[in-house]
Write an enzyme that holds these catalytic residues in place. Structure first.
Site: not given
Ligand code: FAD
Length: 470
Positions: A271, A274, A302, A337, A355, A378
């Protein structure tokens, strides 16, 4: 006049641990630590309201760690830095790199200007595990598919740098000619919607560290499955801390890696991968926040519907799982997420709204609003991005809710007007009979909205729209 002063410009690295630029600055002389709230170069990506709120508290936390020596400014860093360099006779500046297109353009101009004044700039990687220009395909072009980016690119590259300790002999000096305080930056909202948010977060470097330790103790084991359930404590909630650099991805990577190897750890690290992928995409495709990555989506039909958009934004769609997510976002600045993916799919596929509307709303409301992650995610949800979810995969919010919130604990928390409904009815309250609802004080259309769309019909319309551009 202060002698031998070097400047450390804090940007998205609001921490003292594992801060490469700060470490180097500290080894060179007395450090003037500064933060500039840039309200000039951001274009349409001015920091959103929730992020400004976070930043306010994060700067206070950093200032405390720096014994009150942080000097803060507001305006155009291109002028402010030159001004500081001139009046304090600064010969060297240190910063950690930022990667948003407007930031790289601005920093390039500042470097050029400083060169004319004979001031040296040293920049470092303080916020990514791998630099975007280091992870490329064999033919030198950027990856567009996550799995090969991460497996062949990142994991085959050098191991991420081990975290650095706090600089020894950090001698600090504030700018004696600057009287601005953090409160003068006016980052807090004038209508105090933020008072309830404070209970959900411990902002700052210490908070980030505690959060990580807590996650490693009780969240990481079971992460792979548990991360899908919004009511479980299997996600780290580190995203805002990472965005503002209160903790570095290296600290998180190595701390997680020091736990025993498991599928959960591997998944958690991926993650972070990602996050790297989003930054890599943004760096190589700087139009990612504004333009469809796949140009065929430029012709997507759209719809425009302010009323539906507003119902989505305010968590009044009549679909409990969607409304729970949108209200969690509004009240905490965060959304899980799994729920981000479902509310995103609902907006762009069931409501057929662009979006960009979702991206903008998230930008303003999320405390972790991050240009790279938000725009890449997005576009992923919309199907227009690199390695995106296929457009025909349309999440059904009722099935998602039943699967990932079976006892409806998440829904009950954020949509309290439905909390008395039994688990078999709460995911789709319109299927309950009226008298059953009435006995619980629920009247659809009055105490809780009726569904704003028909799921089946909107799914068909979405697939028709997609077939037009295929
Ligand atoms: P954990 O599951 O604990 O993951 C650890 C770290 O991994 C996160 O803190 C983050 O830095 C990274 N990570 C995890 N999932 C993703 C992912 N899918 N993409 C990129 N990095 C990820 N994340 C943001 O940080 N900022 C945003 O503005 C953002 N906007 C989003 C918009 C949409 C529509 C979606 C579907 C996802 C978005 N995310 C965004 C990605 C993801 O949802 C969040 O990073 C995650 O939910 C953060 O929670 P956590 O720290 O508990 O994640």
């Amino acid at each position: 006049m202060i002698k031998d002063i070097v400047l450390h410009w804090f940007r998205q690295d609001l921490r003292t641990l594992d801060n490469p630029a700060l470490c180097m600055a500290a080894s060179q002389g007395v450090v003037l630590p500064i933060y500039i709230f840039d309200n000039t170069n951001t274009g349409e990506y001015q920091m959103g309201s929730a992020s400004r709120w976070w930043l306010h508290h994060s700067l206070h936390a950093l200032n405390n760690t720096l014994d009150g020596k942080l000097s803060v400014y507001i305006g155009d860093p291109k002028d402010i830095i030159i001004d500081i360099v001139q009046h304090l006779d600064v010969k060297t500046i240190y910063w950690n790199r930022c990667y948003e297109p407007w930031q790289t353009a601005r920093d390039k101009q500042i470097r050029q200007k400083l060169k004319n004044y004979g001031t040296r700039v040293h920049s470092f990687n303080g916020s990514l595990l791998w630099e975007p220009w280091d992870i490329l395909k064999k033919d030198g072009t950027p990856y567009k598919v996550f799995t090969s980016f991460y497996r062949n690119g990142c994991l085959n590259s050098v191991t991420p740098r081990k975290p650095l300790s706090k600089p020894k002999n950090l001698r600090l000096q504030s700018d004696p000619t600057n009287s601005k305080t953090i409160d003068n930056l006016n980052l807090l909202p004038s209508i105090r919607w933020d008072t309830k948010m404070e209970q959900h977060w411990k902002i700052g470097e210490q908070g980030a560290k505690k959060n990580l330790q807590q996650f490693l103790r009780s969240g990481l084991e079971g992460y792979k499955q548990g991360r899908n359930f919004p009511n479980k404590k299997h996600v780290s909630r580190l995203s805002p801390h990472l965005h503002f650099g209160e903790i570095s991805p290296n600290q998180v990577w190595h701390a997680a890696n020091s736990k025993h190897a498991s599928k959960d750890t591997e998944h958690f690290l991926s993650e972070l991968g990602w996050r790297e992928f989003s930054y890599n995409l943004l760096y190589h495709f700087p139009k990612l926040p504004s333009k469809n990555f796949q140009p065929k989506f430029n012709h997507f039909p759209w719809k425009t519907n302010k009323r539906l958009l507003q119902r989505w934004q305010t968590g009044q769609t009549g679909f409990p799982f969607i409304d729970a997510g949108m209200r969690e976002l509004w009240q905490t600045g965060y959304m899980h997420n799994r729920v981000r993916m479902v509310v995103g799919s609902f907006l762009v596929k069931n409501l057929l709204l662009h979006w960009h509307h979702g991206e903008k709303w998230f930008w303003d409301c999320l405390v972790d609003a991050d240009l790279a992650n938000n725009s890449a995610s997005w576009q992923w949800v919309a199907g227009s991005g690199a390695d995106a979810a296929p457009y025909f995969r349309i999440f059904n919010p009722v099935l998602q809710s039943k699967k990932f919130d079976p006892e409806a604990l998440y829904i009950r928390k954020w949509v309290p007007e439905l909390k008395k409904l039994k688990s078999n009815l709460i995911h789709a309250p319109w299927e309950a009979n009226k008298s059953e609802l009435k006995d619980l004080g629920i009247v659809l259309g009055k105490t809780y909205p009726k569904p704003i769309i028909d799921l089946k019909a909107s799914r068909t319309s979405a697939l028709d729209a997609y077939n037009k551009i295929r």
